[in-house]
Design a protein around this motif. Structure first.
Motif, PDB file in Angstrom:
ATOM      1  N   GLU A  90       1.088  -1.315  -0.283  1.00  0.00           N
ATOM      2  CA  GLU A  90      -0.130  -0.150  -0.094  1.00  0.00           C
ATOM      3  C   GLU A  90       1.118   1.601   0.240  1.00  0.00           C
ATOM      4  N   GLU A  91       1.753   0.879   0.177  1.00  0.00           N
ATOM      5  CA  GLU A  91       2.845   2.136  -0.266  1.00  0.00           C
ATOM      6  C   GLU A  91       3.433   2.378  -1.859  1.00  0.00           C
ATOM      7  N   VAL A  92       3.010   3.377  -2.876  1.00  0.00           N
ATOM      8  CA  VAL A  92       3.271   3.313  -3.385  1.00  0.00           C
ATOM      9  C   VAL A  92       4.132   4.860  -3.880  1.00  0.00           C
ATOM     10  N   TRP A  93       5.144   5.381  -4.128  1.00  0.00           N
ATOM     11  CA  TRP A  93       5.579   6.291  -4.487  1.00  0.00           C
ATOM     12  C   TRP A  93       5.997   6.504  -5.978  1.00  0.00           C
ATOM     13  N   VAL A  94       5.556   8.458  -6.298  1.00  0.00           N
ATOM     14  CA  VAL A  94       6.022   8.267  -7.621  1.00  0.00           C
ATOM     15  C   VAL A  94       6.889   9.762  -7.404  1.00  0.00           C
ATOM     16  N   ASP A  95       8.481  10.045  -8.348  1.00  0.00           N
ATOM     17  CA  ASP A  95       8.533  11.688  -8.591  1.00  0.00           C
ATOM     18  C   ASP A  95       8.445  11.472 -10.089  1.00  0.00           C
ATOM     19  N   GLY A  96       8.829  13.030 -10.505  1.00  0.00           N
ATOM     20  CA  GLY A  96       8.556  13.443 -11.447  1.00  0.00           C
ATOM     21  C   GLY A  96       8.712  15.298 -11.128  1.00  0.00           C
ATOM     22  N   PRO A  97       7.384  15.822 -12.227  1.00  0.00           N
ATOM     23  CA  PRO A  97       7.988  17.655 -11.656  1.00  0.00           C
ATOM     24  C   PRO A  97       6.740  17.709 -10.899  1.00  0.00           C
ATOM     25  N   GLU A  98       6.616  17.501  -9.881  1.00  0.00           N
ATOM     26  CA  GLU A  98       5.619  18.429  -8.842  1.00  0.00           C
ATOM     27  C   GLU A  98       6.803  17.208  -7.642  1.00  0.00           C
ATOM     28  N   GLY A  99       7.566  16.819  -7.672  1.00  0.00           N
ATOM     29  CA  GLY A  99       8.447  16.135  -6.489  1.00  0.00           C
ATOM     30  C   GLY A  99       7.782  14.516  -6.569  1.00  0.00           C
ATOM     31  N   LEU A 100       8.183  14.417  -5.866  1.00  0.00           N
ATOM     32  CA  LEU A 100       7.567  12.623  -5.141  1.00  0.00           C
ATOM     33  C   LEU A 100       7.185  13.409  -4.260  1.00  0.00           C
ATOM     34  N   HIS A 101       6.562  12.075  -4.587  1.00  0.00           N
ATOM     35  CA  HIS A 101       4.615  12.122  -4.042  1.00  0.00           C
ATOM     36  C   HIS A 101       4.278  10.658  -3.708  1.00  0.00           C
ATOM     37  N   ARG A 102       3.333  10.006  -2.704  1.00  0.00           N
ATOM     38  CA  ARG A 102       2.594   9.191  -2.901  1.00  0.00           C
ATOM     39  C   ARG A 102       1.290   9.087  -3.702  1.00  0.00           C
ATOM     40  N   ALA A 103       1.136   7.724  -5.021  1.00  0.00           N
ATOM     41  CA  ALA A 103       0.585   7.287  -5.572  1.00  0.00           C
ATOM     42  C   ALA A 103      -1.369   6.682  -4.706  1.00  0.00           C
ATOM     43  N   ALA A 104      -1.667   7.684  -5.219  1.00  0.00           N
ATOM     44  CA  ALA A 104      -3.624   7.334  -4.306  1.00  0.00           C
ATOM     45  C   ALA A 104      -3.740   5.905  -4.798  1.00  0.00           C
ATOM     46  N   ARG A 105      -3.654   6.103  -5.591  1.00  0.00           N
ATOM     47  CA  ARG A 105      -4.627   4.548  -6.336  1.00  0.00           C
ATOM     48  C   ARG A 105      -4.290   4.064  -6.403  1.00  0.00           C
TER      49      ARG A 105
END
Length: 395
Positions: free
Chosen positions: A82-97
């Motif tokens: 249940e902990e998947v994170w992504v990085d991109g233009p908005e910075g590191l954040h959790r992939a909620a879905r």
């Protein structure tokens, strides 16, 4: 065995093990050959169904597929079901879905991706560092190394290169900074791009290489194919890891030596992090103008120490490392990443030897966030090499 019920676990494990032993990417043809080699007696229709099921099992990325298809995503980090994170233009954040069905599904995906790279990942080899056929970098760890459960990270290759104008449109570069970078390329100075992980070193280097003259031959040496210059004459050399038996490795120092024999107008090492630094320093000192590379460093003034450490580990003395670095007359472009996730150059430095003979990276231009470059201590040195027309702009 009924295809509708899915392939037996024993067959799946046997096919996966065979593909890993062979170091083969799990294409449908190779999966079919592995199924036959395991002695499974199946009709044509049944074999096709099993191959499809096995290919999906061995090749698919499950819940991560939408993230892999997103062109803005640069990194995917899985810390648990249940902990998947992504990085991109908005910075590191959790992939909620994005969720996995459980720990075993995360572990199965990690093993599946390792099999794609022809690597082993199990209790006997609980970690894997490999490059996938797509060009993505995979790192995965299993218990007991990761006591809370399997973890994996994916560094995705760039979907396409950007030029300096596009970087400026994104707010990464002010117009005078664009002109300065263009002047550096046109003057054919050696360039070393520094910065931490994810600061945009590779993206900017791709954009700078796109400015090279169309008659120039670019030879790129990389561990993983990440540079995407928009240029008509690009030759790529890519390192190869050892297979499961520990043989067949082709490393970056070997490739740099081969690249020097390929008549490069510009020799580029995508990421300098080992013994290849010796070959790159030699190349930049033997008439190959306009060469470039990226180096991990938290600050521009840490570059000489970083080069020294890599070169000494490869057999050079401290004095020889600094002497060769000074002789390159390289210009250092240091990249940073702001709290908002924006990546941009922060400093342009030149290399100087101090009274002890050691090299220092001295700021020549400072590039504030969203503002024009300002002159610093070593600006006269930089102006001698690239001029000052870039400050006035184009008519």
């Amino acid at each position: 065995m009924s295809p509708a019920a899915g392939p037996a676990t024993s067959l799946l494990e046997a096919v996966r093990a065979r593909l890993v032993r062979d170091g083969a990417a799990p294409s449908p043809a190779r999966v079919a050959a592995a199924v036959r080699a395991e002695g499974a007696v199946l009709g044509d229709a049944e074999l096709l169904a099993v191959v499809r099921a096995l290919s999906a099992e061995l090749c698919g990325a499950g819940p991560l597929e939408p993230l892999l298809a997103d062109p803005e995503v640069t990194d995917i980090l899985v810390n648990g079901p249940e902990e998947v994170w992504v990085d991109g233009p908005e910075g590191l954040h959790r992939a909620a879905r994005v969720r996995f069905g459980g720990e075993e599904e995360v572990r199965a995906l990690a093993r599946r991706l390792a099999a794609q790279a022809g690597r082993r990942l199990d209790a006997a080899a609980p970690w894997c560092d490999a490059r996938l056929p797509s060009g993505a970098r995979l790192h995965a760890v299993l218990p007991p190394v990761a006591p809370e459960g399997a973890c994996l990270s994916l560094r995705l290759p760039p979907r396409g290169g950007m030029d300096l104008a596009e970087l400026a449109d994104r707010g990464a570069l002010a117009p005078p900074a664009v002109r300065l970078l263009e002047a550096l390329v046109q003057a054919r100075v050696a360039l070393l791009l520094t910065g931490g992980t994810g600061t945009g070193k590779t993206t900017l280097l791709s954009a700078l290489l796109s400015l090279a003259g169309p008659a120039e031959r670019l030879v790129l040496v990389e561990d993983s194919a990440e540079l995407r210059p928009r240029h008509p004459h690009v030759v790529r050399l890519q390192a190869r890891p050892p297979n499961i038996e520990g043989t067949g490795e082709v490393d970056l120092p070997q490739l740099v030596r081969q690249a020097l024999r390929m008549r490069p107008d510009r020799l580029v090492v995508g990421e300098v992090r080992g013994a290849e630094v010796v070959s790159l320093l030699a190349a930049l000192n033997t008439g190959h103008e306009g060469g470039s590379g990226t180096v991990h460093a938290n600050a521009a003034d840490e570059l000489p120490a970083r080069i020294e450490a890599l070169a000494c580990a490869a057999g050079l003395s401290r004095e020889a490392a600094h002497s060769q670095l000074a002789a390159t007359r390289a210009v250092v472009v240091h990249m940073v990443r702001g709290g908002d996730g924006a990546r941009r150059p922060a400093q342009v430095c030149v290399l100087r030897r101090d009274g002890t003979g050691l090299v220092r990276a001295v700021p020549a231009v400072v590039v504030p966030a969203g503002g024009p470059p300002t002159e610093a201590e070593a600006f006269p040195d930089l102006a001698d090499r690239v001029g000052t027309d870039w400050r006035r702009g184009r008519p």
